[in-house]
Design an enzyme around this catalytic site. Structure first.
Site, short mmCIF file in Angstrom:
data_model
loop_
_atom_site.label_atom_id
_atom_site.label_comp_id
_atom_site.label_asym_id
_atom_site.label_seq_id
_atom_site.Cartn_x
_atom_site.Cartn_y
_atom_site.Cartn_z
N LYS A 16 -58.11 -26.92 52.01
CA LYS A 16 -57.82 -26.57 51.26
C LYS A 16 -57.56 -27.76 50.50
CE LYS A 16 -56.76 -21.27 51.35
NZ LYS A 16 -56.00 -20.77 51.39
N TYR A 56 -63.57 -15.65 45.50
CA TYR A 56 -62.33 -14.80 46.14
C TYR A 56 -61.69 -13.05 45.13
CZ TYR A 56 -59.28 -18.02 48.57
OH TYR A 56 -59.04 -18.82 49.65
N PHE A 64 -51.26 -13.34 41.53
CA PHE A 64 -51.66 -14.93 42.02
C PHE A 64 -52.65 -15.29 41.81
CE2 PHE A 64 -51.85 -12.31 45.68
CZ PHE A 64 -52.97 -13.06 46.45
N ARG A 92 -59.70 -17.22 62.85
CA ARG A 92 -58.09 -16.92 61.85
C ARG A 92 -57.04 -16.61 63.07
NH1 ARG A 92 -58.34 -14.63 56.65
NH2 ARG A 92 -56.96 -12.94 56.98
N THR A 98 -50.79 -15.92 56.76
CA THR A 98 -50.98 -16.33 56.03
C THR A 98 -50.00 -16.80 54.93
OG1 THR A 98 -52.77 -14.25 55.16
CG2 THR A 98 -52.21 -16.14 53.23
N ARG A 109 -51.31 -23.49 60.59
CA ARG A 109 -50.40 -22.94 58.72
C ARG A 109 -49.07 -23.14 60.32
NH1 ARG A 109 -53.82 -17.93 56.57
NH2 ARG A 109 -55.17 -18.95 55.11
N ASN A 119 -51.29 -22.69 51.55
CA ASN A 119 -51.44 -23.06 53.40
C ASN A 119 -52.58 -23.70 53.74
OD1 ASN A 119 -53.53 -21.36 52.35
ND2 ASN A 119 -52.61 -19.27 52.65
N HIS A 122 -58.48 -22.03 54.67
CA HIS A 122 -59.13 -20.49 55.00
C HIS A 122 -59.73 -19.95 55.41
CE1 HIS A 122 -61.75 -17.11 53.11
NE2 HIS A 122 -62.35 -18.13 53.48
N GLU A 133 -69.54 -16.03 52.39
CA GLU A 133 -69.36 -17.26 51.97
C GLU A 133 -70.62 -18.13 52.49
OE1 GLU A 133 -64.85 -15.02 52.68
OE2 GLU A 133 -65.91 -16.66 54.17
P1 RTP Z 1 -57.20 -17.24 53.04
O1 RTP Z 1 -58.32 -16.21 52.77
O2 RTP Z 1 -57.12 -17.94 52.13
O3 RTP Z 1 -58.33 -17.83 54.54
O4 RTP Z 1 -56.17 -16.28 53.18
P2 RTP Z 1 -55.39 -14.54 53.77
O5 RTP Z 1 -57.03 -14.38 54.18
O6 RTP Z 1 -54.78 -14.94 54.39
O7 RTP Z 1 -54.67 -14.38 52.44
P3 RTP Z 1 -54.95 -13.99 51.25
O8 RTP Z 1 -54.68 -12.07 51.77
O9 RTP Z 1 -56.92 -13.52 51.12
O10 RTP Z 1 -55.15 -14.88 50.36
C1 RTP Z 1 -56.14 -15.61 50.37
C2 RTP Z 1 -55.19 -16.86 49.46
O11 RTP Z 1 -54.17 -16.25 48.39
C3 RTP Z 1 -52.48 -17.10 48.91
N1 RTP Z 1 -52.49 -16.31 48.58
N2 RTP Z 1 -51.11 -16.07 47.47
N3 RTP Z 1 -48.13 -14.31 47.08
C4 RTP Z 1 -49.16 -15.04 47.08
O12 RTP Z 1 -48.53 -15.81 45.90
C5 RTP Z 1 -50.45 -15.06 47.79
N4 RTP Z 1 -50.96 -14.31 48.36
C6 RTP Z 1 -52.13 -14.83 48.67
C7 RTP Z 1 -52.99 -18.05 50.06
O13 RTP Z 1 -53.43 -19.60 49.48
C8 RTP Z 1 -54.17 -17.48 50.60
O14 RTP Z 1 -54.55 -18.10 51.58
#
Ligand code: RTP
Length: 155
Positions: A16, A56, A64, A92, A98, A109, A119, A122, A133
């Protein structure tokens, strides 16, 4: 296409904008290389808003979401396709939770980040999303076809 049982699993990984800005591109790529996965595609690219929103789309109703789109489009990212058996779940694990404060030490992370909103990386959350994707970001569908010269220990 090839029958499913002949397809090797692929994961879609993004370094990112914060990872690029902080000079962590080499460090993050190294984690996947050292683990032993195969790099099949890679590009440095500033993501337009419409592509970020499509990528997304499952999160579009989350509070968010606007900030996430602003963040992911704020500067260049490095996007990649990595291949190998079990690569999606393994990536993962290498990436970690996350929220970087909850991510285990030893994960990307856990070692390199502190904020959920910054973070660093992705990784696809399922093999189907990996395919979706990769097709979305590698528009011409052309990944580099090559095999590692390392002799497998056992098949
Ligand atoms: P990613 O898709 O980026 O690999 O991340 P992830 O599966 O660990 O998390 P996901 O729930 O899919 O969320 C995607 C990205 O959104 C941002 N995020 N911000 N509460 C918040 O402010 C919040 N929650 C998620 C993070 O950048 C997360 O990686």
């Amino acid at each position: 296409g090839a029958p499913a049982y002949l397809e090797v699993e692929q994961s879609y990984i993004i370094i990112k904008p914060d990872g690029v800005q902080r000079g962590l591109v080499g460090e993050i790529i190294s984690r996947f290389e050292k683990k032993g996965f195969l790099l099949k595609g890679l590009k440095l690219f500033q993501c337009p808003k419409d592509l970020a929103q499509e990528h997304y789309k499952d999160l579009k109703d989350r509070p968010f979401f606007p900030k996430l789109i602003d963040y992911i489009t704020s500067g260049p990212v490095v996007y990649m396709a990595w291949e190998g058996d079990g690569v999606v779940a393994s990536a993962r694990k290498l990436i970690g939770a996350t929220n970087p404060l909850q991510a285990e030490p030893g994960t990307i992370r856990g070692d390199l980040a502190v904020q959920t909103g910054r973070n660093g990386v992705h990784g696809s959350d399922s093999p189907d999303n990996g395919k979706r994707e990769i097709a979305l970001w590698f528009k011409d569908g052309k990944l580099c076809q090559w095999e590692s010269v390392q002799t497998p220990w056992l098949i």
